[in-house]
Design a protein around this motif. Sequence first.
Motif, short mmCIF file in Angstrom:
data_model
loop_
_atom_site.label_atom_id
_atom_site.label_comp_id
_atom_site.label_asym_id
_atom_site.label_seq_id
_atom_site.Cartn_x
_atom_site.Cartn_y
_atom_site.Cartn_z
N ILE A 32 0.97 -1.20 0.12
CA ILE A 32 0.07 -0.20 -0.03
C ILE A 32 0.84 1.08 0.11
CG2 ILE A 32 -1.67 1.44 1.41
CD1 ILE A 32 -2.84 -1.33 2.20
N LEU A 33 2.12 1.24 0.82
CA LEU A 33 2.89 2.41 0.85
C LEU A 33 3.36 2.54 -0.73
CD1 LEU A 33 4.74 4.39 2.25
CD2 LEU A 33 6.11 2.51 2.79
N TYR A 34 3.72 1.55 -1.56
CA TYR A 34 4.22 1.49 -2.77
C TYR A 34 3.08 2.30 -3.62
CZ TYR A 34 5.05 -0.08 -7.49
OH TYR A 34 5.38 -0.13 -8.93
N LEU A 35 1.87 1.87 -3.42
CA LEU A 35 0.65 2.39 -4.17
C LEU A 35 0.41 3.78 -3.89
CD1 LEU A 35 -2.17 -0.38 -4.23
CD2 LEU A 35 -0.16 -0.06 -5.86
N VAL A 36 0.79 4.28 -2.64
CA VAL A 36 0.75 5.67 -2.32
C VAL A 36 1.82 6.43 -2.87
CG1 VAL A 36 0.64 7.36 -0.40
CG2 VAL A 36 -0.58 5.14 -0.15
N ILE A 38 3.23 6.00 -5.72
CA ILE A 38 3.17 6.25 -7.32
C ILE A 38 2.26 7.13 -7.55
CG2 ILE A 38 4.50 3.91 -7.96
CD1 ILE A 38 1.82 2.70 -8.46
N GLY A 39 1.43 7.78 -6.35
CA GLY A 39 0.45 8.64 -6.65
C GLY A 39 -1.12 8.23 -6.50
N LEU A 40 -1.25 6.93 -6.01
CA LEU A 40 -2.75 6.41 -6.06
C LEU A 40 -3.28 6.73 -4.58
CD1 LEU A 40 -2.14 2.68 -7.49
CD2 LEU A 40 -2.57 5.05 -8.78
N ASP A 41 -4.49 7.17 -4.75
CA ASP A 41 -5.36 7.56 -3.55
C ASP A 41 -5.91 6.35 -2.81
OD1 ASP A 41 -7.41 7.16 -5.22
OD2 ASP A 41 -7.65 9.58 -5.44
#
Length: 442
Positions: A32-36, A38-41
Amino acid sequence: MRWDSASLLKIYLIGESVFYGLYIVMTRNIFILYLVSIGLDIPEISIIILLSTLASTMVSIIIYKHTKVFLIKIREKSLFFHALEKLIFIPMAYLSDAAAITLFYSIANISSIFSSIYVNLIIYNSFEEADIKDITAKRTIALNVVNVLGYIFTMVLMYILPASMKFQVIFILGGLLGVFSTISILAVKIENVDTIKMFSQISKPEQLFSTSSFFITLLTSANLLGLVWTPFLVNILGSPDYIVVAVNFAGSIASIISSTLWAKTSFKKLRYSLGLASATPILAMITPSSLLHIGISAYGGFTFTGANFLGNFLFARYKSWLGVLRVSILLTVIANVSQLLATPFGLIFQNNYSILFISSTIIRLLSVAIAYFTITEVAVVPEEYARTYSQLLYTNSISGYMIIVDTIRESIILSLKLLAIATAILILYILYRFLFFLMGIS
């Protein structure tokens, strides 16, 4: 089932847990930290988790319904997916497209179904209740000790590596280390698979329903908390990556300590951990300092470990009448369903962090209520009352389900009838217009 040595088998299983822990820390726990990063909400993250979890949940339910098919070449299939689950994270670190990430994460989740069921089957088919508690506690301790080391290593890498490559390096290392967990159980074989006891009828459906409902709500609350906590730390409190990892690190440290405490605790005392764990989401919501969240995570890790043990130990007790295979698969189904139930909250409430934290709290309190009033082993009411409440919960839920199904069926039938009438009217209108056209009538 015979093994050369039960102690040797436990060593294999603890070894699997050690390398699995390294894989978890360096991939899934920072996913989830990785997704955050790269700019995902939250809504975008929720969609990724929802779709991937929906796929794995469907697979787990199919396996539950068709267990005999799953048993065909179970060792070969399970070991393949056990390794694939880890290796799939290596290319995932190079992806930034949400659709591609969803596909790869779905493959990882589906693979984890096979590997989780296989490991559960080894444990529940090889040991009795006391040894199941023992190996569960030892695997949890080993997992969390390695988590501590893994988090230290991950925090160092997060701090020293440039932003452009840190997740690639960590995911690759995590995936490769995870493969050693597969190697650890290569020597383990489940003998006489065809003779594994399977029950066509469940002798205590109300007890199974209450326990499953408790465990699903508990894990749903935990998954929802995990979904909102990291974005809250990063987006609201402005925490750097290494602080977020430190929060998880503190939870693992506390879990190591609590595992030794809760492992040999009676069911009646384990219920205290469940009650205490319900405060974690609210504490996370009202705490303004990211550094204080490290302490909250430690508190949450300490209390939730006991609550999680409670669910696993209950199913260890039920295996005598529920069946080894059904218990092994059901635990995996419960884990996936709970993940699936948590993700719609992120889609509905999006970036409303307060509502998400409160929702996690309410769901956890619901799990407390179910356990305290319907599960005889941990109930705060007399056992005969707990059995009655459990039966009421089961029968009322069945009745409510049937009413919903009948309502939906009648609504579909009515809609089809109205659609048929509308179609007939439309056809008649077109026919009359065509006839009038032929007769020259406008």
